[in-house]
Design an enzyme around this catalytic site. Structure first.
Site, PDB file in Angstrom:
ATOM      1  N   GLU A   1      -3.274  -5.115   1.443  1.00 16.36           N
ATOM      2  CA  GLU A   1      -4.087  -4.074   2.079  1.00 16.36           C
ATOM      3  C   GLU A   1      -4.793  -4.627   3.314  1.00 16.36           C
ATOM      4  OE1 GLU A   1      -7.898  -2.612   0.404  1.00 16.36           O
ATOM      5  OE2 GLU A   1      -6.926  -0.655   0.391  1.00 16.36           O
TER       6      GLU A   1
ATOM      7  N   TYR B   1      -5.726   1.847   9.084  1.00 17.61           N
ATOM      8  CA  TYR B   1      -5.557   1.402   7.699  1.00 17.61           C
ATOM      9  C   TYR B   1      -4.069   1.208   7.440  1.00 17.61           C
ATOM     10  CZ  TYR B   1      -5.404   1.418   2.618  1.00 17.61           C
ATOM     11  OH  TYR B   1      -5.174   1.069   1.304  1.00 17.61           O
TER      12      TYR B   1
END
Ligand code: ADP
Ligand code: MG
Length: 400
Positions: A197, A109
């Site tokens: 993101e 992530y």
């Protein structure tokens, strides 16, 4: 402003970020054509909506043949996807991304957001990327690593390296991972993003570092500098009431509830939303009519709030400064008139509580007491007004 995953990937690619080959498709035929062109062993069919959580909701399909591409494209196009980010009403899929399948070894992530507390950009990373990141953040917060970036110097290479080591990338890919971070940061700054993101950022079996998903958000105040980004806007993804309000120059955010409010000044508008909530109401919107209202603008604001039957009651809370209370009062009269004409009724169909204070307050109150408007009542204070409108809406709900 939000854009779709496939658009985000195109933007990132222009900054040299590694993304899978992919082609957007609006029809089943285009999807099959795209898969033919990509000619990869595995093709991924991905629903494009302005929300994450698609994988878990069945919006990301792995196809092993053109027939399967066709099958999944047919299934997804036009389908309403409900993910943990869409709310129960879901979002209708109008576009697909047909993408080359990656040979994933591990999912990470990585994101960049503005951090208001430190006035810096924070880079957030985790070696536990993928579809469970919310769970990781809740249960294993130590697995979430942060690196604060001072915008006057930018992301320094040692910070990217530190992040890469803390995220436990294996030595063979550390350089690729840090290079990806540096480019993502450049994109964040270059396009005035409020969020970048990447979930998941993957390392493949071939030791490539690839952004397999991408979500870019942009600071609306910076959009005038980026006409290329404005062009990517997909209005079908946006709240029609917010679009309507924006066209009329009103600062309106739909909050989904049923007690609408019309206020002047952003601070007072936020305080009004708070006080409605305090008295047990469910605010329908944030609406700042600004400092230069006209009766026509006020009337339009009423139409927007009432559209689709959303508002079950309206609280008008005005502290007149540059805005004048008499203009607001005239606006309310005008709104009643316009709504009566348009709907063939006798005016505003829901209770309206009006609290006026400040410039020309006597004149404003006089307008509304001399010529009463149906369903409109005056409130002497903000607290009293908020309590009153919430009570009226609850009563109406009980009787409905
Ligand atoms: P969402 O975040 O909305 O669930 P993602 O794009 O992150 O959607 O996809 C969900 C999962 O699907 C990813 O975590 C990854 O495991 C898999 N996936 C997505 N794109 C690809 C691809 N091109 N190749 C292989 N797997 C993929
Ligand atoms: Mg994702």
């Amino acid at each position: 402003m939000n854009i779709h995953e496939y658009q985000s990937k195109q933007v990132l690619k222009s900054f040299g970020v590694n993304v899978p080959n992919g082609i957007p498709a609006f029809t089943v035929e285009e999807a099959v054509e795209a898969a033919k062109k990509l000619d990869s062993k595995v093709t991924v069919v991905k629903a494009q909506i302005h929300a994450g959580g698609r994988g878990k909701a069945g919006g990301v399909k792995i196809a092993k043949s053109l027939d399967e591409v066709k099958e999944y494209a047919t299934e997804l196009l036009g389908k309403v996807l409900v993910t943990h980010q869409t709310g129960p009403e879901g979002k209708k899929v109008g576009r697909l991304l047909i993408e080359e399948g990656s040979n994933i070894a591990k999912e990470y992530y990585l994101s960049f957001v503005n951090d208001r507390n430190t006035a810096k950009i924070v880079m957030i990373g985790s070696e536990e990327g993928g579809m469970e990141i919310e769970k990781v953040a809740a249960e294993n917060p130590e697995k979430i690593i942060k690196e604060y970036i001072d915008i006057s110097v930018g992301l320094l290479p040692f910070q990217a390296t530190r992040m890469a080591y803390k995220m436990n990338f294996k030595p063979e890919v550390i350089r690729k991972a840090t290079a990806t971070m540096m480019k993502l940061y450049e994109a964040f700054i270059g396009k005035d993003c409020s969020q970048v993101e990447i979930n998941p950022l993957v390392v493949t079996a071939e030791d490539d570092v690839i952004c397999l998903d991408a979500k870019l958000n942009f600071d609306d105040s910076g959009l005038f500098r980026h006409p290329d980004i404005v062009e990517l806007r997909d209005k079908t993804e946006e709240d029609p009431k917010e679009l309507w309000a924006a066209e009329e120059g009103l600062n309106y955010v739909n909050l989904g509830g049923d007690v609408a409010c019309m206020v002047n000044g952003a601070g007072l508008a936020m305080a009004t939303v708070d006080i409605l909530k305090y008295y047990g109401g469910n605010p329908a919107n944030f609406l700042d009519v600004g400092g230069s209202s006209t009766p026509e603008k006020i009337a339009t604001a009423f139409e927007i709030m009432l559209d689709g039957g959303q508002a079950k009651g309206i609280f008008v809370n005005i502290f007149g400064g540059i805005n004048r209370c008499d203009v607001i009062a005239e606006g309310i009269q005008k709104a009643a008139q316009i709504i009566a004409e348009k709907t063939g009724s006798d005016g505003i169909p829901v209770p309206v509580v009006v609290r006026l204070e400040g410039t020309k307050v006597e004149e404003g109150r006089k307008i509304l007491t001399d010529n009463p408007v149906k369903n409109v009542i005056m409130a002497p204070t903000m607290e009293g007004g908020a309590e009153k409108i919430v009570a009226l809406v609850k009563e109406a709900e009980k009787n409905a």
